[in-house]
Design a protein around this motif. Structure first.
Motif, PDB file in Angstrom:
ATOM      1  N   HIS A 146      41.338  47.381  38.112  1.00  0.00           N
ATOM      2  CA  HIS A 146      39.934  47.793  38.109  1.00  0.00           C
ATOM      3  C   HIS A 146      39.806  49.307  38.310  1.00  0.00           C
ATOM      4  CE1 HIS A 146      38.539  43.479  39.330  1.00  0.00           C
ATOM      5  NE2 HIS A 146      38.743  43.604  38.032  1.00  0.00           N
ATOM      6  N   HIS A 147      40.654  49.856  39.154  1.00  0.00           N
ATOM      7  CA  HIS A 147      40.645  51.312  39.373  1.00  0.00           C
ATOM      8  C   HIS A 147      41.021  52.050  38.086  1.00  0.00           C
ATOM      9  CE1 HIS A 147      41.120  55.112  41.484  1.00  0.00           C
ATOM     10  NE2 HIS A 147      42.334  55.229  40.988  1.00  0.00           N
ATOM     11  N   ILE A 148      42.011  51.535  37.375  1.00  0.00           N
ATOM     12  CA  ILE A 148      42.447  52.163  36.125  1.00  0.00           C
ATOM     13  C   ILE A 148      41.330  52.113  35.080  1.00  0.00           C
ATOM     14  CG2 ILE A 148      44.059  51.947  34.168  1.00  0.00           C
ATOM     15  CD1 ILE A 148      46.131  50.932  36.249  1.00  0.00           C
ATOM     16  N   LEU A 149      40.579  51.012  35.040  1.00  0.00           N
ATOM     17  CA  LEU A 149      39.468  50.917  34.091  1.00  0.00           C
ATOM     18  C   LEU A 149      38.465  52.040  34.309  1.00  0.00           C
ATOM     19  CD1 LEU A 149      38.738  47.066  34.057  1.00  0.00           C
ATOM     20  CD2 LEU A 149      39.909  48.400  32.305  1.00  0.00           C
ATOM     21  N   ASP A 150      38.260  52.416  35.562  1.00  0.00           N
ATOM     22  CA  ASP A 150      37.307  53.494  35.868  1.00  0.00           C
ATOM     23  C   ASP A 150      37.914  54.876  35.652  1.00  0.00           C
ATOM     24  OD1 ASP A 150      35.111  51.927  36.471  1.00  0.00           O
ATOM     25  OD2 ASP A 150      35.663  51.709  38.570  1.00  0.00           O
ATOM     26  N   VAL A 151      39.146  55.070  36.111  1.00  0.00           N
ATOM     27  CA  VAL A 151      39.758  56.401  36.044  1.00  0.00           C
ATOM     28  C   VAL A 151      40.184  56.752  34.622  1.00  0.00           C
ATOM     29  CG1 VAL A 151      41.730  57.785  36.802  1.00  0.00           C
ATOM     30  CG2 VAL A 151      40.486  56.379  38.445  1.00  0.00           C
ATOM     31  N   ASP A 186      39.255  38.393  41.107  1.00  0.00           N
ATOM     32  CA  ASP A 186      38.418  39.420  41.728  1.00  0.00           C
ATOM     33  C   ASP A 186      37.339  39.836  40.739  1.00  0.00           C
ATOM     34  OD1 ASP A 186      37.665  41.094  43.812  1.00  0.00           O
ATOM     35  OD2 ASP A 186      38.839  42.776  43.082  1.00  0.00           O
ATOM     36  N   GLY A 187      36.247  40.368  41.283  1.00  0.00           N
ATOM     37  CA  GLY A 187      35.140  40.819  40.447  1.00  0.00           C
ATOM     38  C   GLY A 187      35.018  42.331  40.457  1.00  0.00           C
ATOM     39  N   LYS A 188      34.438  42.863  39.388  1.00  0.00           N
ATOM     40  CA  LYS A 188      34.198  44.305  39.277  1.00  0.00           C
ATOM     41  C   LYS A 188      32.831  44.533  38.640  1.00  0.00           C
ATOM     42  CE  LYS A 188      35.778  48.562  37.043  1.00  0.00           C
ATOM     43  NZ  LYS A 188      34.443  48.876  36.502  1.00  0.00           N
ATOM     44  N   ALA A 189      32.052  45.406  39.241  1.00  0.00           N
ATOM     45  CA  ALA A 189      30.757  45.768  38.674  1.00  0.00           C
ATOM     46  C   ALA A 189      30.930  46.896  37.672  1.00  0.00           C
ATOM     47  CB  ALA A 189      29.813  46.208  39.780  1.00  0.00           C
ATOM     48  N   ALA A 234      31.438  31.398  39.797  1.00  0.00           N
ATOM     49  CA  ALA A 234      32.181  31.877  38.625  1.00  0.00           C
ATOM     50  C   ALA A 234      33.681  31.695  38.830  1.00  0.00           C
ATOM     51  CB  ALA A 234      31.858  33.344  38.356  1.00  0.00           C
ATOM     52  N   VAL A 235      34.163  31.980  40.035  1.00  0.00           N
ATOM     53  CA  VAL A 235      35.589  31.799  40.341  1.00  0.00           C
ATOM     54  C   VAL A 235      35.974  30.325  40.251  1.00  0.00           C
ATOM     55  CG1 VAL A 235      37.191  31.759  42.312  1.00  0.00           C
ATOM     56  CG2 VAL A 235      36.080  33.897  41.646  1.00  0.00           C
ATOM     57  N   LYS A 236      35.105  29.448  40.743  1.00  0.00           N
ATOM     58  CA  LYS A 236      35.394  28.010  40.653  1.00  0.00           C
ATOM     59  C   LYS A 236      35.503  27.573  39.193  1.00  0.00           C
ATOM     60  CE  LYS A 236      32.938  27.047  44.978  1.00  0.00           C
ATOM     61  NZ  LYS A 236      31.717  26.451  45.566  1.00  0.00           N
ATOM     62  N   ASN A 245      28.517  42.092  36.751  1.00  0.00           N
ATOM     63  CA  ASN A 245      29.766  41.926  37.482  1.00  0.00           C
ATOM     64  C   ASN A 245      30.663  41.019  36.654  1.00  0.00           C
ATOM     65  OD1 ASN A 245      29.562  42.898  40.606  1.00  0.00           O
ATOM     66  ND2 ASN A 245      27.557  42.337  39.801  1.00  0.00           N
ATOM     67  N   ILE A 246      31.870  41.456  36.391  1.00  0.00           N
ATOM     68  CA  ILE A 246      32.804  40.664  35.596  1.00  0.00           C
ATOM     69  C   ILE A 246      33.934  40.188  36.497  1.00  0.00           C
ATOM     70  CG2 ILE A 246      34.424  40.669  33.660  1.00  0.00           C
ATOM     71  CD1 ILE A 246      32.646  42.666  32.260  1.00  0.00           C
ATOM     72  N   VAL A 247      34.071  38.865  36.623  1.00  0.00           N
ATOM     73  CA  VAL A 247      35.123  38.256  37.434  1.00  0.00           C
ATOM     74  C   VAL A 247      36.305  37.962  36.525  1.00  0.00           C
ATOM     75  CG1 VAL A 247      35.711  36.374  39.000  1.00  0.00           C
ATOM     76  CG2 VAL A 247      33.350  37.211  38.884  1.00  0.00           C
ATOM     77  N   THR A 248      37.486  38.447  36.934  1.00  0.00           N
ATOM     78  CA  THR A 248      38.675  38.345  36.089  1.00  0.00           C
ATOM     79  C   THR A 248      39.780  37.564  36.781  1.00  0.00           C
ATOM     80  OG1 THR A 248      38.183  40.503  35.098  1.00  0.00           O
ATOM     81  CG2 THR A 248      40.419  39.672  34.818  1.00  0.00           C
ATOM     82  N   ALA A 249      40.492  36.756  35.993  1.00  0.00           N
ATOM     83  CA  ALA A 249      41.725  36.115  36.450  1.00  0.00           C
ATOM     84  C   ALA A 249      42.882  36.907  35.864  1.00  0.00           C
ATOM     85  CB  ALA A 249      41.778  34.659  35.981  1.00  0.00           C
ATOM     86  N   TYR A 250      43.690  37.491  36.725  1.00  0.00           N
ATOM     87  CA  TYR A 250      44.728  38.445  36.319  1.00  0.00           C
ATOM     88  C   TYR A 250      46.072  37.981  36.869  1.00  0.00           C
ATOM     89  CZ  TYR A 250      46.605  43.228  35.587  1.00  0.00           C
ATOM     90  OH  TYR A 250      47.313  44.332  35.170  1.00  0.00           O
ATOM     91  N   THR A 251      47.113  37.973  36.033  1.00  0.00           N
ATOM     92  CA  THR A 251      48.411  37.470  36.483  1.00  0.00           C
ATOM     93  C   THR A 251      49.305  38.587  36.993  1.00  0.00           C
ATOM     94  OG1 THR A 251      49.625  37.733  34.391  1.00  0.00           O
ATOM     95  CG2 THR A 251      48.263  35.749  34.629  1.00  0.00           C
ATOM     96  N   ASP A 252      50.354  38.203  37.705  1.00  0.00           N
ATOM     97  CA  ASP A 252      51.309  39.185  38.197  1.00  0.00           C
ATOM     98  C   ASP A 252      52.193  39.734  37.081  1.00  0.00           C
ATOM     99  OD1 ASP A 252      52.520  36.716  37.914  1.00  0.00           O
ATOM    100  OD2 ASP A 252      53.778  36.883  39.683  1.00  0.00           O
ATOM    101  N   THR A 253      52.050  39.216  35.864  1.00  0.00           N
ATOM    102  CA  THR A 253      52.727  39.802  34.704  1.00  0.00           C
ATOM    103  C   THR A 253      51.812  40.755  33.947  1.00  0.00           C
ATOM    104  OG1 THR A 253      52.120  37.865  33.367  1.00  0.00           O
ATOM    105  CG2 THR A 253      54.297  37.846  34.381  1.00  0.00           C
ATOM    106  N   GLY A 254      50.579  40.937  34.453  1.00  0.00           N
ATOM    107  CA  GLY A 254      49.680  41.924  33.860  1.00  0.00           C
ATOM    108  C   GLY A 254      48.816  41.413  32.733  1.00  0.00           C
ATOM    109  N   ILE A 255      48.521  40.112  32.714  1.00  0.00           N
ATOM    110  CA  ILE A 255      47.688  39.540  31.660  1.00  0.00           C
ATOM    111  C   ILE A 255      46.369  39.056  32.245  1.00  0.00           C
ATOM    112  CG2 ILE A 255      47.472  37.639  30.002  1.00  0.00           C
ATOM    113  CD1 ILE A 255      50.447  37.787  29.534  1.00  0.00           C
ATOM    114  N   SER A 256      45.262  39.447  31.622  1.00  0.00           N
ATOM    115  CA  SER A 256      43.948  38.930  31.999  1.00  0.00           C
ATOM    116  C   SER A 256      43.741  37.600  31.292  1.00  0.00           C
ATOM    117  CB  SER A 256      42.847  39.925  31.594  1.00  0.00           C
ATOM    118  OG  SER A 256      42.983  41.128  32.310  1.00  0.00           O
ATOM    119  N   LEU A 257      43.828  36.522  32.050  1.00  0.00           N
ATOM    120  CA  LEU A 257      43.781  35.184  31.455  1.00  0.00           C
ATOM    121  C   LEU A 257      42.373  34.747  31.075  1.00  0.00           C
ATOM    122  CD1 LEU A 257      46.239  33.140  33.704  1.00  0.00           C
ATOM    123  CD2 LEU A 257      46.627  33.930  31.371  1.00  0.00           C
TER     124      LEU A 257
END
Length: 379
Positions: A311-316, A112-115, A156-158, A130-142
């Motif tokens: 992404h919400h946590i990054l803002d809040v 997903d991407g976030k501006a 970018a996702v491809k 806009n930063i597109v991130t690959a994020y795992t279900d273990t909480g790691i931004s790969l």
């Protein structure tokens, strides 16, 4: 015999892979020390450069004793370094640190991407980042890719998918990335996909949505043409029911199956929320190459929410949308450190009532809490 490295040794090893772009003759503050300082300050909720310096000045004795940081850089030095170091190499080193601190057994990769909205008004940055991130279900931004507008997220996702090891993993993404080429790349790299389907695939979406019209989705019908699985939760004064309907037969979509590599499941999720006696409903449709149950498919769509939560946590928590760093490189680097902070704290929340912000504040007030946080991760 297992040799356990100290936290300082782990940080030295992985931050040590990053090349220092400064002239060696003029270096007073080792790059590794600067990166350790930023990471520790971010774990305590400090991500503005002047606050990072204040943190270092107030924690000198602790930082020298536990992390061998002997000098605290000035704000000008920190500003220059954050604008010079390679986000690509910083991201790689942070992934290595996280994989050491957090047990890595991911089954799902969310894209997903976030501006970063403040970058739209910064004259030295041409367009909003806009930063597109690959994020795992273990909480790691790969990994991540920076683009200058929403439409550029698709290539970018491809690129991210090609860069990552997705073998045996389920890749999830929103409707923007429901693209035939993206699905093909995922399958080619031995992964599976769960992609939300919307109007950008107009004909397919209309045909699929017609199969999940509300009047047909009757869970009491024994001859129902769907496999069905439901969950219900009560929280914050509302009742939320999610029901996954998976088509038992998809032969009707034979023409589309030839176009969508590996397509095996077509399903919909109906979300019903009751609050104060009023009920709202929405239906989302999905394509998947994963030949699995309605229960598992529903869990993949629910898990995808975690990257939006991050992404919400990054803002809040960090107020990222108001970050005033004046170069794209510095913005990217601080985003990497913030996501590291979110990952470490989320993996160590033991009390559901405890927030990431309160955990960061505890680490700021109590050095032992910070060490305990890292130690818990490293066990």
């Amino acid at each position: 015999m297992v040799i356990r490295m100290s936290n300082n040794e782990i940080l030295n090893m992985y931050f040590g892979i990053i090349e220092d772009p400064r002239c060696e003759a003029n270096v007073v503050h080792p790059l590794i020390d600067i990166l350790k300082l930023v990471m520790l300050a971010v774990l305590c909720g400090m991500d503005e450069l002047d606050k990072i310096i204040d943190y270092g000045e107030n924690k000198k004795e602790f930082l020298e004793k536990e992390f061998n940081i002997k000098k605290i850089p000035s704000k000008s030095t920190l500003t220059r370094v954050m604008a010079m170091i390679s986000p690509k190499w910083l991201s790689l080193s942070v992934v290595c640190i996280l994989k050491t601190l957090i047990k890595e057994n991911a089954n799902q990769i969310m894209l997903d991407g976030k501006a970063i909205k403040s970058t739209e008004t910064i004259s030295t940055i041409e367009t909003m980042m806009n930063i597109v991130t690959a994020y795992t279900d273990t909480g790691i931004s790969l990994g991540q890719k920076t683009v200058d507008n929403k439409s550029n997220e698709i290539p970018a996702v491809k690129e991210l998918i090609e860069m990552l090891n997705i073998e045996g993993k389920v890749v999830t993404a929103d409707a923007l990335h429901c693209q035939k080429e993206t699905a093909e790349i995922i399958v080619k790299n031995k992964g599976d996909y769960v992609l939300q389907l919307k109007g950008n695939q107009k004909n397919l979406y209309e045909d699929v949505y017609a199969m999940f019209d509300d009047k047909y989705m009757d869970e009491t019908d024994k001859d129902c043409e769907y496999e069905i699985y439901s969950t219900q939760e009560k929280s914050h004064g509302r009742i939320e029911k999610r029901t996954c309907y998976v088509l038992n037969e998809i032969e009707f979509f034979t023409n589309y199956m030839a176009e969508w590599k590996g397509l095996k499941k077509i399903f919909a999720v109906k979300r019903e929320v009751e609050r104060n006696g009023e009920v709202s409903r929405e239906i989302s449709c999905y394509l998947s190459s994963k030949n699995t149950t309605a229960e598992k498919l529903l869990s993949y769509t629910r898990k995808h929410w975690e990257i939006e939560s991050m992404h919400h946590i990054l803002d809040v928590t960090y107020d990222e949308d108001n970050c005033r760093l004046y170069t794209q490189t510095a913005q990217e680097n601080m985003n990497i450190f913030r996501k590291l902070g979110v990952s470490v704290h989320k993996n160590q929340i033991k009390n559901r009532k405890q927030t990431i912000k309160s955990k960061m504040f505890n680490c700021l007030l109590n050095d032992a809490s910070l060490l305990e946080l890292l130690q818990d991760c490293n066990n």
